[in-house]
Scaffold this motif. Structure first.
Motif, PDB file in Angstrom:
ATOM      1  N   THR A 247       0.688  -1.098  -0.057  1.00 25.85           N
ATOM      2  CA  THR A 247       0.007   0.028  -0.195  1.00 25.85           C
ATOM      3  C   THR A 247       0.807   1.363  -0.087  1.00 25.85           C
ATOM      4  O   THR A 247       0.507   2.244  -0.743  1.00 25.85           O
ATOM      5  N   THR A 248       1.966   1.288   0.835  1.00 27.40           N
ATOM      6  CA  THR A 248       2.857   2.366   0.945  1.00 27.40           C
ATOM      7  C   THR A 248       3.487   2.604  -0.231  1.00 27.40           C
ATOM      8  O   THR A 248       3.733   3.924  -0.889  1.00 27.40           O
ATOM      9  N   LEU A 249       3.941   1.437  -1.022  1.00 26.43           N
ATOM     10  CA  LEU A 249       4.647   1.578  -2.556  1.00 26.43           C
ATOM     11  C   LEU A 249       3.615   2.470  -3.467  1.00 26.43           C
ATOM     12  O   LEU A 249       4.057   3.204  -3.961  1.00 26.43           O
ATOM     13  N   LEU A 250       2.581   1.865  -3.376  1.00 24.04           N
ATOM     14  CA  LEU A 250       1.468   2.412  -4.340  1.00 24.04           C
ATOM     15  C   LEU A 250       1.312   3.835  -4.173  1.00 24.04           C
ATOM     16  O   LEU A 250       1.086   4.775  -5.029  1.00 24.04           O
ATOM     17  N   GLU A 251       0.922   4.043  -2.943  1.00 22.49           N
ATOM     18  CA  GLU A 251       0.656   5.472  -2.508  1.00 22.49           C
ATOM     19  C   GLU A 251       2.007   6.462  -2.757  1.00 22.49           C
ATOM     20  O   GLU A 251       1.918   7.747  -3.076  1.00 22.49           O
ATOM     21  N   GLU A 252       3.271   5.967  -2.847  1.00 18.30           N
ATOM     22  CA  GLU A 252       4.371   6.660  -3.090  1.00 18.30           C
ATOM     23  C   GLU A 252       4.477   6.800  -4.818  1.00 18.30           C
ATOM     24  O   GLU A 252       5.365   7.501  -5.083  1.00 18.30           O
ATOM     25  N   GLY A 253       3.498   6.346  -5.374  1.00 17.92           N
ATOM     26  CA  GLY A 253       3.741   6.503  -7.013  1.00 17.92           C
ATOM     27  C   GLY A 253       4.219   5.135  -7.688  1.00 17.92           C
ATOM     28  O   GLY A 253       4.492   5.444  -8.874  1.00 17.92           O
ATOM     29  N   VAL A 254       4.812   4.355  -6.925  1.00 18.37           N
ATOM     30  CA  VAL A 254       5.519   3.148  -7.462  1.00 18.37           C
ATOM     31  C   VAL A 254       4.436   2.297  -8.452  1.00 18.37           C
ATOM     32  O   VAL A 254       3.213   2.133  -7.951  1.00 18.37           O
ATOM     33  N   GLY A 255       4.809   2.117  -9.692  1.00 16.60           N
ATOM     34  CA  GLY A 255       3.944   1.138 -10.296  1.00 16.60           C
ATOM     35  C   GLY A 255       3.434  -0.043  -9.924  1.00 16.60           C
ATOM     36  O   GLY A 255       4.160  -0.796  -9.147  1.00 16.60           O
ATOM     37  N   SER A 256       2.167  -0.823 -10.397  1.00 16.38           N
ATOM     38  CA  SER A 256       1.800  -1.915  -9.484  1.00 16.38           C
ATOM     39  C   SER A 256       2.732  -3.036  -9.671  1.00 16.38           C
ATOM     40  O   SER A 256       2.945  -3.725  -8.885  1.00 16.38           O
ATOM     41  N   LYS A 257       3.358  -3.162 -11.157  1.00 20.73           N
ATOM     42  CA  LYS A 257       3.990  -4.240 -11.375  1.00 20.73           C
ATOM     43  C   LYS A 257       5.394  -4.240 -10.238  1.00 20.73           C
ATOM     44  O   LYS A 257       5.901  -5.071  -9.745  1.00 20.73           O
ATOM     45  N   GLN A 258       5.886  -2.807 -10.251  1.00 19.38           N
ATOM     46  CA  GLN A 258       7.371  -2.841  -9.602  1.00 19.38           C
ATOM     47  C   GLN A 258       6.823  -2.988  -8.072  1.00 19.38           C
ATOM     48  O   GLN A 258       7.601  -3.700  -7.352  1.00 19.38           O
ATOM     49  N   ALA A 259       5.978  -2.377  -7.462  1.00 24.67           N
ATOM     50  CA  ALA A 259       5.320  -2.564  -6.121  1.00 24.67           C
ATOM     51  C   ALA A 259       5.158  -3.996  -5.768  1.00 24.67           C
ATOM     52  O   ALA A 259       5.552  -4.544  -4.882  1.00 24.67           O
ATOM     53  N   ALA A 260       4.455  -4.872  -6.738  1.00 30.69           N
ATOM     54  CA  ALA A 260       4.227  -6.340  -6.509  1.00 30.69           C
ATOM     55  C   ALA A 260       5.900  -7.010  -6.372  1.00 30.69           C
ATOM     56  O   ALA A 260       6.046  -7.841  -5.448  1.00 30.69           O
ATOM     57  N   ALA A 261       6.502  -6.514  -7.301  1.00 31.38           N
ATOM     58  CA  ALA A 261       8.025  -7.104  -7.174  1.00 31.38           C
ATOM     59  C   ALA A 261       8.639  -6.977  -6.275  1.00 31.38           C
ATOM     60  O   ALA A 261       9.618  -7.935  -5.293  1.00 31.38           O
ATOM     61  N   ILE A 262       8.599  -5.757  -5.630  1.00 33.57           N
ATOM     62  CA  ILE A 262       9.489  -5.300  -4.472  1.00 33.57           C
ATOM     63  C   ILE A 262       8.906  -6.027  -3.204  1.00 33.57           C
ATOM     64  O   ILE A 262       9.577  -6.493  -2.193  1.00 33.57           O
ATOM     65  N   THR A 263       7.416  -6.110  -2.963  1.00 37.29           N
ATOM     66  CA  THR A 263       6.694  -6.688  -1.956  1.00 37.29           C
ATOM     67  C   THR A 263       7.164  -8.267  -2.084  1.00 37.29           C
ATOM     68  O   THR A 263       7.457  -8.916  -0.957  1.00 37.29           O
ATOM     69  N   SER A 264       7.111  -8.884  -3.161  1.00 35.04           N
ATOM     70  CA  SER A 264       7.538 -10.381  -3.245  1.00 35.04           C
ATOM     71  C   SER A 264       8.824 -10.769  -2.709  1.00 35.04           C
ATOM     72  O   SER A 264       9.055 -11.583  -2.097  1.00 35.04           O
ATOM     73  N   ARG A 265       9.848  -9.901  -3.139  1.00 30.72           N
ATOM     74  CA  ARG A 265      11.122 -10.122  -2.792  1.00 30.72           C
ATOM     75  C   ARG A 265      11.477  -9.773  -1.485  1.00 30.72           C
ATOM     76  O   ARG A 265      12.150 -10.584  -0.809  1.00 30.72           O
ATOM     77  N   LEU A 266      10.677  -8.925  -0.639  1.00 29.95           N
ATOM     78  CA  LEU A 266      11.186  -8.571   0.491  1.00 29.95           C
ATOM     79  C   LEU A 266      10.174  -9.333   1.597  1.00 29.95           C
ATOM     80  O   LEU A 266      10.632  -9.562   2.696  1.00 29.95           O
ATOM     81  N   MET A 267       8.921  -9.626   1.213  1.00 32.38           N
ATOM     82  CA  MET A 267       8.074 -10.322   2.289  1.00 32.38           C
ATOM     83  C   MET A 267       7.720 -11.584   1.973  1.00 32.38           C
ATOM     84  O   MET A 267       7.058 -12.034   2.752  1.00 32.38           O
ATOM     85  N   GLY A 268       8.105 -12.029   0.771  1.00 29.45           N
ATOM     86  CA  GLY A 268       7.716 -13.346   0.169  1.00 29.45           C
ATOM     87  C   GLY A 268       6.372 -13.394  -0.696  1.00 29.45           C
ATOM     88  O   GLY A 268       5.822 -12.386  -0.656  1.00 29.45           O
TER      89      GLY A 268
END
Length: 284
Positions: A247-268
């Motif tokens: 949610t924070t990544l999306l609110e900061e303007g990060v694109g959906s695909k990139q936000a999903a990739a970051i979340t997957s990498r950091l949180m599983g």
């Protein structure tokens, strides 16, 4: 292990209650020591008198440890046998000695452990809580607000939590444990290895009630142990944290695909699942 005739600092564990728990090796080391650095020389003098040991005593506590380092380093460097003891149990475990051990090791001088009693290990061995993983936090802050903050910081860890506490704060600690941990199992060990050794178990609230009904249960030194967080609770916390990150990544303007990739990498979790969740959050 030091060679015969070579100076060394021996870190010697002493009884936490029952004097018969002193090992034969510990007694031999104390008996031949040229100097014994003790947390409270008056307290340790009674132990040495019981053992029939006469030795030079030097006070070493939290307020003078830094000033004692040089004297102890010089003694060991000169070939003296120096023993480091605390009032009870294993030195350095919530007791002074870290600076001395660190400085002597850095100077290349022998530091030899002589193992023995330790309150936290003794308590864990008979508490009936998981011991494959545990976190020892020593003494918590004296003020309730700071104490609750520290308890909350470790409340969802998948490990048994272990604390030390003094008699005048034990009920206040348990009250804060009740606020943070609710009905989670707590085991309190009191007066370990002594005549009135006691283990109490139950929720923090139940233990407070038992102590209120019997003031004897607030006497002595305490080891407080709290059961690990339940698996479901840990999974829930992890899931909430991951969603918050997305949610924070999306609110900061990060694109959906990139936000999903970051979340997957950091949180599983799978990137595709987080991508679908990101689209849902954006649609909302």
């Amino acid at each position: 292990m030091s060679e015969p005739g070579e100076g060394a600092l021996y870190v010697v564990a002493t009884p936490i209650g029952n004097l018969d728990d002193l090992s034969v090796r510990a007694g031999e080391v104390l008996g031949r020591a040229d100097l014994i650095a003790a947390e409270d020389t008056r307290h340790s003098a009674r132990l040495l008198a019981h053992l029939g040991i006469r030795a030079s005593l030097l006070s070493l506590h939290e307020h003078n440890e830094a000033a004692r380092v040089e004297r102890l380093r010089e003694a060991v460097a000169a070939g003296q046998q120096v023993a480091l003891i605390s009032d009870a149990g294993t030195p350095l475990i919530s007791d002074p000695g870290f600076r001395v051990v660190r400085e002597l090791r850095d100077a290349g001088l022998p530091v030899v452990p002589v193992p023995g009693p330790c309150a936290l290990v003794t308590a864990l061995s008979a508490a009936g809580l998981p011991t494959d993983r545990f976190l020892f936090e020593g003494f918590l802050p004296a003020r309730s607000g700071a104490r609750r903050n520290r308890l909350e910081a470790v409340s969802e860890l998948p490990v048994t939590l272990v604390f030390y506490e003094a008699p005048h704060r034990i009920r206040a600690l348990l009250e804060d444990v009740g606020v943070v941990f609710g009905e989670r199992e707590v085991v309190v060990a009191r007066e370990l290895t002594k005549t009135f050794e006691t283990f109490l178990s139950g929720s923090a609230g139940q233990l407070v009630e038992r102590m209120a009904a019997d003031s004897n249960q607030t006497r002595g030194e305490f080891v407080v142990m709290i059961a690990p967080a339940a698996e479901r609770a840990r999974e829930t916390v992890a899931s909430l944290a991951a969603e918050q990150l997305l949610t924070t990544l999306l609110e900061e303007g990060v694109g959906s695909k990139q936000a999903a990739a970051i979340t997957s990498r950091l949180m599983g979790g799978r990137k595709s699942d987080w991508y679908q969740r990101a689209l849902t959050l954006q649609g909302r």
